[in-house]
Design a protein around this motif. Structure first.
Motif, mmCIF file in Angstrom:
data_model
loop_
_atom_site.group_PDB
_atom_site.id
_atom_site.type_symbol
_atom_site.label_atom_id
_atom_site.label_comp_id
_atom_site.label_asym_id
_atom_site.label_seq_id
_atom_site.Cartn_x
_atom_site.Cartn_y
_atom_site.Cartn_z
ATOM 1 N N LEU A 168 0.844 -1.189 0.000
ATOM 2 C CA LEU A 168 0.000 0.000 0.000
ATOM 3 C C LEU A 168 0.882 1.243 0.000
ATOM 4 C CD1 LEU A 168 -3.112 0.882 0.529
ATOM 5 C CD2 LEU A 168 -2.157 1.646 2.698
ATOM 6 N N ASP A 169 0.640 2.158 -0.928
ATOM 7 C CA ASP A 169 1.324 3.455 -0.939
ATOM 8 C C ASP A 169 0.309 4.546 -0.632
ATOM 9 O OD1 ASP A 169 3.182 1.823 -3.063
ATOM 10 O OD2 ASP A 169 4.301 3.374 -2.005
ATOM 11 N N ALA A 170 0.711 5.487 0.233
ATOM 12 C CA ALA A 170 -0.215 6.558 0.617
ATOM 13 C C ALA A 170 0.317 7.946 0.301
ATOM 14 C CB ALA A 170 -0.557 6.448 2.104
ATOM 15 N N SER A 171 1.443 8.020 -0.422
ATOM 16 C CA SER A 171 1.933 9.342 -0.830
ATOM 17 C C SER A 171 0.930 9.953 -1.804
ATOM 18 C CB SER A 171 3.294 9.216 -1.518
ATOM 19 O OG SER A 171 3.687 10.472 -2.041
ATOM 20 N N ILE A 172 0.820 11.299 -1.779
ATOM 21 C CA ILE A 172 -0.088 11.933 -2.739
ATOM 22 C C ILE A 172 0.622 12.169 -4.066
ATOM 23 C CG2 ILE A 172 -1.625 12.976 -1.041
ATOM 24 C CD1 ILE A 172 -0.139 15.650 -1.466
ATOM 25 N N ARG A 173 1.887 11.756 -4.168
ATOM 26 C CA ARG A 173 2.568 11.878 -5.456
ATOM 27 C C ARG A 173 3.023 10.501 -5.936
ATOM 28 N NH1 ARG A 173 8.181 14.892 -3.661
ATOM 29 N NH2 ARG A 173 8.518 13.671 -1.774
ATOM 30 N N THR A 174 3.155 10.401 -7.238
ATOM 31 C CA THR A 174 3.590 9.142 -7.826
ATOM 32 C C THR A 174 5.042 9.213 -8.292
ATOM 33 O OG1 THR A 174 2.608 9.864 -9.903
ATOM 34 C CG2 THR A 174 1.299 8.367 -8.561
ATOM 35 N N GLU A 175 5.630 10.424 -8.329
ATOM 36 C CA GLU A 175 7.044 10.596 -8.700
ATOM 37 C C GLU A 175 7.783 11.204 -7.515
ATOM 38 O OE1 GLU A 175 8.423 9.837 -11.682
ATOM 39 O OE2 GLU A 175 6.485 9.105 -12.423
ATOM 40 N N GLY A 176 8.965 10.686 -7.241
ATOM 41 C CA GLY A 176 9.840 11.299 -6.238
ATOM 42 C C GLY A 176 9.419 11.052 -4.802
ATOM 43 N N SER A 177 8.576 10.070 -4.577
ATOM 44 C CA SER A 177 8.114 9.791 -3.210
ATOM 45 C C SER A 177 9.182 9.024 -2.424
ATOM 46 C CB SER A 177 6.819 8.971 -3.268
ATOM 47 O OG SER A 177 6.626 8.269 -2.059
ATOM 48 N N HIS A 178 9.577 9.591 -1.292
ATOM 49 C CA HIS A 178 10.569 8.909 -0.440
ATOM 50 C C HIS A 178 9.976 7.637 0.164
ATOM 51 C CE1 HIS A 178 13.657 12.146 -0.327
ATOM 52 N NE2 HIS A 178 12.616 12.893 -0.642
ATOM 53 N N SER A 179 8.736 7.724 0.625
ATOM 54 C CA SER A 179 8.152 6.524 1.249
ATOM 55 C C SER A 179 8.052 5.387 0.237
ATOM 56 C CB SER A 179 6.778 6.842 1.853
ATOM 57 O OG SER A 179 5.886 7.356 0.882
ATOM 58 N N SER A 180 7.737 5.735 -1.018
ATOM 59 C CA SER A 180 7.655 4.681 -2.045
ATOM 60 C C SER A 180 9.042 4.121 -2.364
ATOM 61 C CB SER A 180 7.002 5.225 -3.319
ATOM 62 O OG SER A 180 5.666 5.592 -3.054
ATOM 63 N N GLN A 181 10.056 5.012 -2.395
ATOM 64 C CA GLN A 181 11.414 4.529 -2.687
ATOM 65 C C GLN A 181 11.903 3.564 -1.603
ATOM 66 O OE1 GLN A 181 13.563 8.216 -2.990
ATOM 67 N NE2 GLN A 181 12.544 8.785 -4.889
ATOM 68 N N VAL A 231 13.699 -13.157 -2.204
ATOM 69 C CA VAL A 231 13.434 -14.442 -1.532
ATOM 70 C C VAL A 231 12.315 -15.202 -2.248
ATOM 71 C CG1 VAL A 231 12.666 -15.497 0.658
ATOM 72 C CG2 VAL A 231 14.233 -13.543 0.690
ATOM 73 N N HIS A 232 11.376 -14.475 -2.845
ATOM 74 C CA HIS A 232 10.224 -15.105 -3.516
ATOM 75 C C HIS A 232 10.151 -14.628 -4.967
ATOM 76 C CE1 HIS A 232 8.877 -16.429 0.390
ATOM 77 N NE2 HIS A 232 8.848 -15.190 0.822
ATOM 78 N N PRO A 233 11.082 -15.081 -5.813
ATOM 79 C CA PRO A 233 11.104 -14.568 -7.188
ATOM 80 C C PRO A 233 9.816 -14.858 -7.960
ATOM 81 C CG PRO A 233 12.720 -16.348 -6.851
ATOM 82 C CD PRO A 233 12.168 -16.023 -5.519
ATOM 83 N N ASP A 234 9.082 -15.886 -7.554
ATOM 84 C CA ASP A 234 7.821 -16.197 -8.240
ATOM 85 C C ASP A 234 6.615 -15.658 -7.472
ATOM 86 O OD1 ASP A 234 9.279 -17.600 -10.163
ATOM 87 O OD2 ASP A 234 9.290 -19.402 -8.889
ATOM 88 N N GLY A 235 6.882 -14.835 -6.454
ATOM 89 C CA GLY A 235 5.783 -14.325 -5.622
ATOM 90 C C GLY A 235 4.897 -13.361 -6.391
ATOM 91 N N ARG A 236 3.667 -13.218 -5.892
ATOM 92 C CA ARG A 236 2.702 -12.300 -6.523
ATOM 93 C C ARG A 236 2.640 -11.030 -5.682
ATOM 94 N NH1 ARG A 236 -3.402 -12.273 -6.450
ATOM 95 N NH2 ARG A 236 -3.881 -11.045 -8.296
ATOM 96 N N ILE A 237 2.588 -9.898 -6.370
ATOM 97 C CA ILE A 237 2.514 -8.620 -5.651
ATOM 98 C C ILE A 237 1.209 -7.920 -6.008
ATOM 99 C CG2 ILE A 237 3.603 -6.367 -5.301
ATOM 100 C CD1 ILE A 237 6.250 -7.781 -6.089
ATOM 101 N N VAL A 238 0.430 -7.625 -4.997
ATOM 102 C CA VAL A 238 -0.819 -6.876 -5.177
ATOM 103 C C VAL A 238 -0.569 -5.476 -4.617
ATOM 104 C CG1 VAL A 238 -3.239 -6.724 -4.495
ATOM 105 C CG2 VAL A 238 -2.214 -8.964 -4.992
ATOM 106 N N THR A 239 -0.863 -4.456 -5.428
ATOM 107 C CA THR A 239 -0.577 -3.088 -4.978
ATOM 108 C C THR A 239 -1.854 -2.250 -4.934
ATOM 109 O OG1 THR A 239 -0.160 -2.332 -7.227
ATOM 110 C CG2 THR A 239 1.748 -3.110 -5.985
ATOM 111 N N ARG A 240 -1.801 -1.246 -4.068
ATOM 112 C CA ARG A 240 -2.869 -0.236 -4.040
ATOM 113 C C ARG A 240 -2.197 1.099 -3.766
ATOM 114 N NH1 ARG A 240 -8.200 0.321 -3.934
ATOM 115 N NH2 ARG A 240 -8.496 -1.933 -4.146
ATOM 116 N N HIS A 241 -2.520 2.102 -4.579
ATOM 117 C CA HIS A 241 -1.935 3.433 -4.406
ATOM 118 C C HIS A 241 -3.052 4.415 -4.055
ATOM 119 C CE1 HIS A 241 0.463 6.969 -4.787
ATOM 120 N NE2 HIS A 241 1.522 6.289 -5.172
ATOM 121 N N LEU A 242 -3.075 4.839 -2.797
ATOM 122 C CA LEU A 242 -4.177 5.689 -2.339
ATOM 123 C C LEU A 242 -4.081 7.112 -2.876
ATOM 124 C CD1 LEU A 242 -4.362 4.550 1.395
ATOM 125 C CD2 LEU A 242 -5.846 3.839 -0.484
#
Ligand code: FMN
Length: 216
Positions: free
Chosen positions: A6-19, A31-42
């Motif tokens: 989950l990302d909660a930054s109000i920006r999609t570029e240059g976000s420190h929390s996302s980096q 560790v899980h190269p075949d793992g599945r990633i589900v994302t949500r960007h608030l």
């Protein structure tokens, strides 16, 4: 294996929390190269402000009397909660805004708490490994003039660790406005050290959640 991010930054570029969250995620992926990633960007896909009151009122309304809007809001509650329940590990990236969390993030938390599955005595998320990444423009550590002004991180810890009982690790990233706000120029070296420490911690915590769930 599945990771929910989950990302909660109000920006999609240059976000420190996302980096920093990217570093945690990369460790998990190693560790899980075949793992599945589900994302949500608030920030880019906010939860409608009307959804939570609709969902809460729906729970007090007999199913046959619910409006279409209430039914939709309850469906969104279930979808958001499923994203957490289905995950083996969780990353939440949460910036500090106006000394607290953004309404986007508060809405997400409120929606999940509205799910009846979350009120079970033994929480359905208990023990699930998670990393909270915080980012703030200033610095609020012990002895600083604004010590205690960050009301986002303690609240997020309360929700994630104490209410939802996730097995929580936290990476705090401070002074992200150094280099942006000239008033903070004197803190450049300190900010660089803090960034490096956050990146190291992100690697450690990413690896730890990937290995802890692999061992479970
Ligand atoms: C509207 C707004 C309010 C902010 N309020 C605060 C604040 O109260 N305290 C603080 O230290 N930084 C504050 N900041 C700075 C952010 O916490 C900082 O830029 C952080 O890195 C944002 O996260 P991001 O880099 O993931 O986007 C604010 C930034 C914005 C845009």
């Amino acid at each position: 294996m599945q990771l929910f991010r989950l990302d909660a930054s109000i920006r999609t570029e240059g976000s420190h929390s996302s980096q920093i969250a990217d570093i945690v995620q990369q460790e998990w992926c190693d560790v899980h190269p075949d793992g599945r990633i589900v994302t949500r960007h608030l920030g880019s896909d906010p939860i409608p402000a009307t959804a939570w009151p609709l969902a809460v009122n729906a729970t007090y309304t007999p199913p046959e009397q619910r409006t279409n809007e209430q039914v939709e809001a309850l469906a969104l509650v279930a979808k958001l909660t499923d994203e957490l329940l289905d995950a083996d590990a969780v990353i939440v990236a949460a910036p500090l805004y106006n000394f607290g969390v953004s309404q986007h993030l508060k809405a997400w938390v409120d929606m999940i708490i509205a799910d009846p599955r979350m009120s079970a005595e033994v929480g359905p998320l208990e023990g699930k490994p998670a990393v909270l990444v915080t980012a703030r423009g200033g610095a609020y550590g012990p002895g600083t003039p604004r010590e205690g002004w960050d009301h986002a991180t303690p609240w997020m810890r309360r929700i994630l660790a104490d209410v939802w009982k996730l097995d929580l690790r936290v990476v705090e990233t401070e002074f992200t406005l150094v280099g942006v706000n000239p008033a903070l120029d004197e803190f450049q070296d300190l900010a660089a050290d803090m960034r490096k420490a956050a990146e190291t911690e992100a690697r450690e915590h990413g690896r730890a959640i990937a290995l802890s769930e692999a061992a479970a």
